[in-house]
Design an enzyme around this catalytic site. Structure first.
Site, PDB file in Angstrom:
ATOM      1  CB  SER A   1     -13.064   4.464 -39.036  1.00 39.50           C
ATOM      2  OG  SER A   1     -12.073   2.995 -38.761  1.00 39.50           O
TER       3      SER A   1
ATOM      4  NE  ARG B   1      -0.253   0.659 -31.668  1.00 42.81           N
ATOM      5  CZ  ARG B   1      -1.647   0.468 -31.665  1.00 42.81           C
ATOM      6  NH1 ARG B   1      -1.796  -0.932 -31.134  1.00 42.81           N
ATOM      7  NH2 ARG B   1      -2.571   0.912 -32.208  1.00 42.81           N
TER       8      ARG B   1
ATOM      9  CD  GLU C   1      -9.948   2.336 -27.060  1.00 40.87           C
ATOM     10  OE1 GLU C   1      -9.709   2.082 -28.250  1.00 40.87           O
ATOM     11  OE2 GLU C   1      -9.202   2.648 -26.379  1.00 40.87           O
TER      12      GLU C   1
ATOM     13  CG  ASP D   1     -12.674  -0.815 -36.349  1.00 42.30           C
ATOM     14  OD1 ASP D   1     -13.104  -0.837 -37.617  1.00 42.30           O
ATOM     15  OD2 ASP D   1     -13.085  -0.003 -35.415  1.00 42.30           O
TER      16      ASP D   1
ATOM     17  CB  CYS E   1      -6.454  -0.676   5.112  1.00 46.41           C
ATOM     18  SG  CYS E   1      -4.850  -1.202   5.342  1.00 46.41           S
TER      19      CYS E   1
ATOM     20  CG  HIS F   1      -1.944  -1.137   1.058  1.00 46.75           C
ATOM     21  ND1 HIS F   1      -2.943  -1.064   2.134  1.00 46.75           N
ATOM     22  CD2 HIS F   1      -2.289  -1.686   0.095  1.00 46.75           C
ATOM     23  CE1 HIS F   1      -3.809  -2.029   1.729  1.00 46.75           C
ATOM     24  NE2 HIS F   1      -3.534  -2.458   0.590  1.00 46.75           N
TER      25      HIS F   1
ATOM     26  CB  SER G   1     -25.718  -1.106 -25.105  1.00 47.90           C
ATOM     27  OG  SER G   1     -26.229  -2.116 -24.385  1.00 47.90           O
TER      28      SER G   1
ATOM     29  CD  GLU H   1      -1.741   4.192   3.614  1.00 44.05           C
ATOM     30  OE1 GLU H   1      -3.066   4.443   3.899  1.00 44.05           O
ATOM     31  OE2 GLU H   1      -1.526   3.353   2.920  1.00 44.05           O
TER      32      GLU H   1
ATOM     33  NE  ARG I   1      -6.636   1.543 -26.584  1.00 43.57           N
ATOM     34  CZ  ARG I   1      -6.319   1.076 -27.849  1.00 43.57           C
ATOM     35  NH1 ARG I   1      -5.202   0.601 -28.165  1.00 43.57           N
ATOM     36  NH2 ARG I   1      -7.269   1.137 -28.982  1.00 43.57           N
TER      37      ARG I   1
END
Length: 341
Positions: A176, A215, A272, A208, A82, A51, A280, A53, A192
């Site tokens: 595209s 990268r 993406e 695609d 914690c 962690h 949706s 700390e 990303r």
């Protein structure tokens, strides 16, 4: 208080380093300061341990005599330390009690019921001054995936769209590459690297044939886990670049898919594409953050970035998003929005 804000901003910047690498734990930042001098810095390490700390105290201990690492110092931490013991190591509250700082400044309390308020209370009972709520809004935003997983059983979802001025993602024939320029694409790769999972739909997979990796020099190991959401897809064709690399989530609703990702530890999901997946997610009100890259081009009769949302009245579209950032990336303009909840 101005010093508290200054050092808490530094702790928040450290926490940024861990985003996308610390699941199932949140990425936390910590700075230990005494007399204006930084004794130790830390952020949550890959896999969630050590962690922040623990890392900062270890660094401070290397500069001081044993047992004096943080005595009488001020500890700045972006999330309440914690308070529950773990097979993976002692609690951060226990470590701080042993280190005996004069003050612990906390940005936001921990929503995990095993710690919530208990860490701060234990420190106070030991005579350590505790201040909370310093840059709390910024910390809560940074920890949103962790908080949503606890509260709603799902990860934070960021939807990325790259469109023309008229909202198109491709020509009618499907071409595209590229809507945006190199600066915007580099920024998208940085996004990303800050996520645990990158999510696409079946149409994007087959049209695609993306790699979905990072990268950027020096960040190649930060590629998120690629996931394809589809009700009908059973496996990825061997000819596609994601074959053998991506997980397929099928046969369930989108909310169920996201709940499954959260159950597996995912905190931050970057969606993406494509237009169907975007619609949706928006119809189910699952988008928390929206990145909209707009290129200064007009395509006319092309493919829309978002399919029909089923809105019956224009009023239903208003009051749902707030602009939180905007910047120029070459000729491309990025606008960042947050869902108003």
């Amino acid at each position: 208080m101005k010093h508290d804000y200054r050092w808490m901003r530094a702790a928040l910047a450290l926490a940024e380093r861990g985003l996308g690498r610390t699941q199932p734990n949140p990425s936390v930042g910590c700075v230990i300061v005494k007399d204006g001098v930084v004794l130790g810095r830390g952020w949550t390490q890959p896999g969630g341990r050590p962690h922040a700390e623990a890392m900062a105290l270890a660094q401070a201990g290397a500069l001081a005599q044993a047992g004096e690492a943080a005595r009488d110092a001020t500890v700045y931490v972006t999330l309440e330390p914690c308070a529950h013991e773990s097979p993976r190591g002692p609690s951060c509250t226990s470590l701080l009690l042993a280190a005996r700082p004069a003050r612990v400044v906390i940005a936001a309390l921990d929503p995990d019921p095993r710690t919530s308020g208990h860490g701060a209370l234990a420190l106070q009972r030991a005579g350590i001054e505790v201040v909370s709520g310093v840059l709390e809004a910024e910390a809560v935003r940074q920890q949103r995936g962790f908080r949503l997983r606890l509260a709603e059983g799902r990860p934070e979802v960021t939807l990325k769209l790259a469109t023309s001025l008229d909202g198109r993602i491709a020509l009618p024939n499907g071409e595209s590459r590229w809507i945006t320029g190199p600066e915007a694409r580099r920024h998208a790769h940085l996004e990303r690297a800050r996520h645990d999972v990158i999510l696409i739909g079946r149409r994007t997979l087959e049209t695609d044939d993306p790699m979905l990796d990072v990268r950027l020099p020096g960040l190649e190991d930060r590629s998120p886990r690629p996931v394809v959401a589809s009700r009908t897809l059973e496996r990825i064709a061997p000819s596609l670049k994601l074959a053998g690399r991506a997980e397929v989530l099928s046969g369930a609703s989108l909310p169920e898919m996201l709940a499954g990702l959260a159950a597996g530890g995912a905190l931050r999901v970057l969606a993406e594409g494509g237009a169907g997946l975007a619609a949706s997610l928006l119809r189910h009100d699952l988008v928390d953050r929206l990145l909209w890259y707009t290129a200064p081009i007009v395509l006319g009769d092309g493919r829309s970035g978002v399919e029909d949302l089923g809105l019956a009245r224009l009023a239903e579209a208003h009051g749902r998003w707030r602009t939180v950032d905007s910047l120029a990336l070459g000729e491309v303009r990025l606008a960042v929005f947050e869902r108003i909840r």
